[in-house]
Design an enzyme around this catalytic site. Structure first.
Site, short mmCIF file in Angstrom:
data_model
loop_
_atom_site.label_atom_id
_atom_site.label_comp_id
_atom_site.label_asym_id
_atom_site.label_seq_id
_atom_site.Cartn_x
_atom_site.Cartn_y
_atom_site.Cartn_z
N ASN A 1 0.70 -0.85 -0.27
CA ASN A 1 0.13 0.22 -0.03
C ASN A 1 1.04 1.32 0.10
O ASN A 1 1.78 0.98 0.89
CB ASN A 1 -0.77 -0.06 1.43
N LYS B 1 0.78 -4.07 4.36
CA LYS B 1 1.65 -5.45 5.94
C LYS B 1 2.05 -6.43 5.01
O LYS B 1 3.20 -6.70 5.74
CB LYS B 1 0.09 -6.41 6.44
N GLY B 2 2.14 -7.16 4.37
CA GLY B 2 2.33 -7.64 3.31
C GLY B 2 3.72 -7.08 2.85
O GLY B 2 5.53 -7.85 3.37
N GLY C 1 0.44 -3.99 22.16
CA GLY C 1 1.09 -2.56 22.39
C GLY C 1 1.92 -1.98 23.88
O GLY C 1 2.75 -3.26 23.90
N ASP D 1 4.64 6.70 17.05
CA ASP D 1 4.07 6.18 16.02
C ASP D 1 3.88 4.63 16.13
O ASP D 1 4.98 3.99 15.58
CB ASP D 1 4.00 6.61 14.73
N ALA E 1 3.00 -0.45 12.03
CA ALA E 1 3.56 -1.20 11.58
C ALA E 1 4.69 -1.74 12.90
O ALA E 1 5.79 -3.01 12.04
CB ALA E 1 4.72 -0.98 10.71
N ALA E 2 4.18 -1.07 14.10
CA ALA E 2 4.55 -2.51 14.88
C ALA E 2 4.25 -4.03 14.97
O ALA E 2 5.40 -4.38 15.05
CB ALA E 2 3.73 -1.87 16.29
N GLY E 3 3.51 -4.29 14.54
CA GLY E 3 2.69 -5.71 14.47
C GLY E 3 3.68 -5.92 13.40
O GLY E 3 4.89 -7.29 13.27
N ASP E 4 4.33 -5.81 12.28
CA ASP E 4 4.81 -6.03 10.76
C ASP E 4 6.62 -6.36 11.73
O ASP E 4 6.90 -7.07 10.84
CB ASP E 4 4.30 -4.89 10.04
N GLY F 1 6.07 6.69 10.06
CA GLY F 1 6.11 5.58 8.97
C GLY F 1 5.61 3.84 9.59
O GLY F 1 5.92 3.70 10.43
O1 RIB Z 1 0.43 -2.57 9.05
C1 RIB Z 1 0.50 -1.12 8.82
C2 RIB Z 1 0.27 -1.34 7.74
O2 RIB Z 1 -1.66 -1.64 7.69
C3 RIB Z 1 0.33 0.42 7.18
O3 RIB Z 1 1.84 0.48 6.28
C4 RIB Z 1 -0.60 0.63 6.24
O4 RIB Z 1 -0.87 -0.04 4.69
C5 RIB Z 1 -1.99 -0.83 6.34
O5 RIB Z 1 -1.85 -2.07 5.15
#
Ligand code: RIB
Length: 315
Positions: free
Chosen positions: A10, A39-40, A233, A257, A260-263, A298
């Site tokens: 995204n 997320k991917g 969190g 921010d 994307a912490a989960g990512d 970000g």
């Molecule tokens: O996990 C964060 C992401 O969720 C963002 O980068 C956004 O694009 C959504 O997919």
């Protein structure tokens, strides 16, 4: 060891706001940015930045946003040969509001327009099957729910059939809740919802670590998945793995921010487990990656490298 991420890319349209808006509220924000996300893609970048050989399978539109995303992911060292460029549909978009103050500074709200992510299908599944089949060694597949569910199920099925370990970040949770994901559960080894997602999957809410742990056990019973990690969190994580349980405190960091912490957590977990770290250490490693991602603004821009994770772990 190879990490595969099968999922979304995204373009994130991000505005900082004094607090997250209430329904019907118009807010004056600041600092509009267009950033690389999804997320991917984020999970692939997280794993690559932490040192793993990583491949991303997904789809972008044939537009400037798609090109920006491919450049960003590739620049992080991810193999993007499995990302289709679709000339029939625009690149996926995420509208993100990040609170700079209010009750939850650093928290976000995200609304997605799937775009080309919604057209991830059999072609991408076939690519994954071929790539896994021609890549010796142990594999880790990271999946999320920003591409069609049927494609996620097919990708996870293919990966399990080739001996991979499948880690599912169940985000976003379908409107129908966990019942919509019954066909996916048998192919998942590790489930990593955040607390809101876990509540969406179980259809109830709770407070506190003991209740969260009981919820993780209930999720394991309901899904049949052997390992459930609920990321909470600033409250840390709870984990149930067979008969073992963990309640772990968070790393003390200055959060600006949480995007994307989960990512970062999921990418970090795949890397740590792929390197053969004991389960306890792998959890701490993934938590450190997730914590560091909250200290920068970000999504992909905020994902830490290996030395930052090791520094935080050393204290
Ligand atoms: O996990 C964060 C992401 O969720 C963002 O980068 C956004 O694009 C959504 O997919």
């Amino acid at each position: 060891m190879g990490v595969y991420s099968f999922g979304s890319l995204n373009l994130d349209l991000v505005i900082q706001a004094p607090h997250l808006p209430q329904p019907g509220e118009t807010l004056m924000g600041s600092q509009f940015q267009t950033l690389s996300g999804g997320k991917g893609a984020n999970q692939a970048v997280a794993a690559a930045r932490l040192g793993a050989t990583t491949r991303l399978v997904g789809r972008v539109g044939s537009d400037d946003f798609g090109r920006q995303l491919l450049e960003s992911v590739q620049g992080a060292g991810v193999d993007v040969a499995g990302v289709t460029v679709d000339d029939q549909m625009h690149t996926g978009l995420a509208l993100i509001t990040v609170a700079t103050g209010g009750a939850t500074p650093g928290e976000n709200q995200i609304v997605l327009a799937a775009g080309s992510n919604g057209r991830v299908g059999q072609g991408e599944v076939d690519y994954l099957a071929h790539a896994l089949g021609s890549d010796p060694g142990a594999h880790w597949l990271l999946v999320q729910l920003e591409v069609p569910l049927g494609s996620v199920v097919a990708a996870a099925t293919v990966a399990k059939g080739r001996g991979a370990t499948v880690i599912l970040d169940p985000a976003p949770v379908p409107v129908a809740g966990g019942a919509a994901l019954e066909s996916l559960w048998p192919w998942v080894d590790i489930l990593t919802p955040n607390e809101g997602e876990a509540q969406g999957l179980l259809g109830r809410s709770w407070q506190g670590p003991q209740e969260a742990l009981a919820a993780a056990q209930a999720l394991g019973d309901r899904t049949g998945i052997g390992t459930i990690i609920i990321t909470r969190g600033s409250q840390g994580i709870v984990c149930v793995r067979g008969s073992q349980t963990w309640i772990l405190d968070p790393f003390p960091v200055q959060t600006v921010d949480t995007t994307a912490a989960g990512d970062a957590f999921n990418g970090g977990l795949a890397v740590a487990l792929g390197e053969g770290q004991p389960w306890d250490e792998a959890l701490r490693w993934a938590m450190a990656a997730g914590a560091l991602a909250t200290t920068q603004r970000g999504a992909q821009d905020a994902l830490p490298d290996r030395s930052a994770v090791e520094r935080l772990l050393r204290g």
